[in-house]
Write an enzyme that holds these catalytic residues in place. Structure first.
Site, PDB file in Angstrom:
ATOM      1  N   LYS A   1       9.589  11.018 -46.060  1.00  0.00           N
ATOM      2  CA  LYS A   1       9.975   9.601 -45.998  1.00  0.00           C
ATOM      3  C   LYS A   1      11.478   9.501 -46.213  1.00  0.00           C
ATOM      4  CE  LYS A   1       7.598   5.554 -47.860  1.00  0.00           C
ATOM      5  NZ  LYS A   1       6.943   5.097 -49.087  1.00  0.00           N
TER       6      LYS A   1
HETATM    7  C1  E4P Z   1       5.448   1.948 -48.951  1.00  0.00           C
HETATM    8  O1  E4P Z   1       5.460   3.042 -48.504  1.00  0.00           O
HETATM    9  C2  E4P Z   1       6.011   1.549 -50.244  1.00  0.00           C
HETATM   10  O2  E4P Z   1       5.729   2.585 -51.156  1.00  0.00           O
HETATM   11  C3  E4P Z   1       5.357   0.312 -50.815  1.00  0.00           C
HETATM   12  O3  E4P Z   1       4.401  -0.231 -49.942  1.00  0.00           O
HETATM   13  C4  E4P Z   1       6.301  -0.661 -51.405  1.00  0.00           C
HETATM   14  O4  E4P Z   1       5.578  -1.753 -51.897  1.00  0.00           O
HETATM   15  P1  E4P Z   1       6.144  -2.787 -52.958  1.00  0.00           P
HETATM   16  O5  E4P Z   1       6.989  -3.775 -52.257  1.00  0.00           O
HETATM   17  O6  E4P Z   1       4.915  -3.435 -53.534  1.00  0.00           O
HETATM   18  O7  E4P Z   1       6.910  -1.991 -53.980  1.00  0.00           O
END
Ligand code: E4P
Length: 217
Positions: free
Chosen positions: A83
């Site tokens: 990522k």
């Molecule tokens: C996605 O890959 C992220 O880890 C995640 O969905 C972020 O979500 P949040 O806005 O609830 O922190």
């Protein structure tokens, strides 16, 4: 549509995987920091449990550092998806990693142009954050429709991974719009299961059954 779980917690992943509903896992530095311990050990264990795509995020902010960290993550397990944040360096790193057949998830996507640029450099996934857009008064799900249309019309193979999901409405709308994956925190997955009429209905079925058994005795 695939369901990924958005957590680095092994117990949560084990419990949900046992139900047969989990296709993959996404993590981020905030989620991994919450777990403590060695993230490499935790991510390797997650890969062993889920046996599907597991996103592990780089923390470097320069392209070279991202590429180095990305190669290290990819070497950990064949299920790892690297990522990278959507920045110029992230786009550059995605191009290099993708050319090495490493799957990349470009995260922190908040606009269709960002998603398009990530697709152009061979991202396996883009992660638009719907909840964080809702939080600032924009309609997060409109972005999903835009990206799905853009990728469909342009013939891009990049998958739309709906992230920052806050409720079951996000999940179902994502599916109806043609998103490939939705990643949910365990609390949202709990909500997917719940309906008061299911609980009331089951209670009544069991009570009626008990009454009938007692009448026979
Ligand atoms: C996605 O890959 C992220 O880890 C995640 O969905 C972020 O979500 P949040 O806005 O609830 O922190």
């Amino acid at each position: 549509m695939k369901l990924f779980v958005d957590t680095g917690n092994l117990k949560e992943i084990e419990q949900l995987t046992a139900l047969g509903i989990v296709d993959g896992v996404t993590t981020n530095p905030s989620l991994m920091a919450r777990e403590g311990g060695d993230p490499r050990v935790i991510l390797k264990e997650i890969c062993g449990i889920v046996k599907g795509p597991v996103s592990a995020e780089v923390v470097a902010t320069d392209a070279e550092g991202m590429i180095r960290e990305g190669r290290e993550w990819a070497a950990l397990d064949p299920h790892i998806v690297v990522k990278v944040p959507f920045t110029r360096a992230g786009v550059q790193a995605c191009k290099t990693l993708a050319s090495e057949k490493i799957n990349v998830n470009v995260t922190l996507i908040f606009s269709a142009p960002q998603a398009w640029l990530a697709a152009k450099v061979g991202a396996a996934y883009v992660s638009p954050f719907v909840g964080r857009l809702d939080d600032i008064g924009q309609t997060g799900m409109s972005l999903i429709q835009e990206i799905v249309d853009l990728f469909t019309n342009g013939g891009y193979a990049t998958k739309v991974l709906v992230a920052s999901v806050r409720n079951p409405i996000h999940v179902i709308e994502a599916g109806r719009m043609g998103a490939d994956v939705v990643t949910c925190p365990p609390a949202v997955i709990d909500q997917l299961f719940k309906h008061p009429l299911t609980d009331i209905g089951l209670e009544k079925f069991l009570k009626d059954w008990e009454k009938a058994q007692a009448a026979k005795a």
